[in-house]
Design an enzyme around this catalytic site. Sequence first.
Site, PDB file in Angstrom:
ATOM      1  N   CYS A  17       0.833  -1.202   0.000  1.00 53.81           N
ATOM      2  CA  CYS A  17       0.000   0.000   0.000  1.00 53.81           C
ATOM      3  C   CYS A  17       0.870   1.256   0.000  1.00 53.81           C
ATOM      4  O   CYS A  17       1.367   1.679   1.047  1.00 53.81           O
ATOM      5  CB  CYS A  17      -0.922  -0.009   1.214  1.00 53.81           C
ATOM      6  SG  CYS A  17      -1.943   1.472   1.303  1.00 53.81           S
ATOM      7  N   CYS A  42      -0.307   4.126   2.128  1.00 53.00           N
ATOM      8  CA  CYS A  42      -0.138   3.951   3.587  1.00 53.00           C
ATOM      9  C   CYS A  42       1.318   4.190   3.981  1.00 53.00           C
ATOM     10  O   CYS A  42       1.604   4.789   4.997  1.00 53.00           O
ATOM     11  CB  CYS A  42      -0.476   2.533   4.035  1.00 53.00           C
ATOM     12  SG  CYS A  42      -1.889   1.821   3.264  1.00 53.00           S
ATOM     13  N   ASP A  43       2.236   3.659   3.197  1.00 58.00           N
ATOM     14  CA  ASP A  43       3.625   3.598   3.643  1.00 58.00           C
ATOM     15  C   ASP A  43       4.592   4.487   2.857  1.00 58.00           C
ATOM     16  O   ASP A  43       5.774   4.578   3.207  1.00 58.00           O
ATOM     17  CB  ASP A  43       4.115   2.140   3.562  1.00 58.00           C
ATOM     18  CG  ASP A  43       3.273   1.237   4.449  1.00 58.00           C
ATOM     19  OD1 ASP A  43       2.878   1.705   5.535  1.00 58.00           O
ATOM     20  OD2 ASP A  43       2.992   0.091   4.066  1.00 58.00           O
TER      21      ASP A  43
END
Length: 312
Positions: A134, A137-138
């Site tokens: 993701c 997300c990261d």
Amino acid sequence: MERVKCLVIGSGPSGYTAAIYAARANLSPVVIEGMQPGGQLTQTTIIENFPGFPNGITGFELMDNMRKQAVNVGADVRSGSVVEVDFEETPYKVTLDDGKVIECDTVIVATGATAKYLGIADETKYQGKGVSACATCDGFFFRKKIVAVVGGGDTACEEANYLASLAAKVYLIVRKPYLRASKAMQDRTLANPKIEVLFEHNTEGLFGENKVEGVHLVKRKGEADEKHYDVAIDGFFLAIGHKPNSDIFKSYLATDETGYFVPGDAGGVRTVVPGVFVAGDVADPHYRQAITAAASGCKAAMEAERYLSSKQ
Ligand code: NDP
């Protein structure tokens, strides 16, 4: 044993929309949120294609709003996951991860899909140490660093472009000699000076002391000019598609070879089991959008209501 008129399994746009419609139809739905409350959208940043939000809305906020709306109209939203179902006879039985069994008159399966991994051991070894599925997300952790994205579809291109806005350089590892993404997305990706597309490349492994420091690549695998080499990277992002979360239902509900439910009607929500309906990404290999998932959740709840009315 608890008995409910309508159990919704999953808490993405399809699950919450089903819950909103079912609650307003007096079915007192219970929603089992699943392992990722709010579903995949909670991992995206801004959503600009869900109607009603002229300036866009974050995925987290959209899902939080849907949850609140479901609760406000009477849905009972519970944390937990479903581990087993018994659709042999009514009332259907659904077992949760805490061992509790719920009897259900209708079930709406809205379990969504999960990101796929390549299946190499190093993905597990470096999970949380440079491996991610993701980017939104990261990606933040890889500002000014070098990352690789695997895949050649829209997701991979989207993630590569997103990461390029943060990272110093992005390698896009594509196994075919072309991208599968839409033309506009291909153009955007190929024109991005920070993205280097490595066509006809496969990943053989990752290396690094305590975190990812590089990737072992093979170019034109199996051909006479096959070439093995390493590239230094700090982050390795998978974007090779999704696996529908249908495993525990497979002995009752038909799926295609990938695992997507094959619905039994034109509306796309009925199944061969009367009173069991499917909605959202778990039954949609084609569109996989928040709005289409929400629409199918609505249809599933309306079908559940009609099914229960017809039994009275
Ligand atoms: P896709 O199935 O479209 O693409 C998967 C990509 O990963 C392909 O390039 C595939 O290669 C590659 N791949 C699969 N398995 C492996 C493997 N083991 N090793 C290396 N590469 C692999 O998935 P997406 O998630 O990209 O998209 C899913 C759907 O969602 C599509 O319909 C897409 O259009 C849509 N979407 C739309 C977006 C938008 O409109 N903004 C954004 C994101 C997704 P190969 O081509 O060789 O099979």
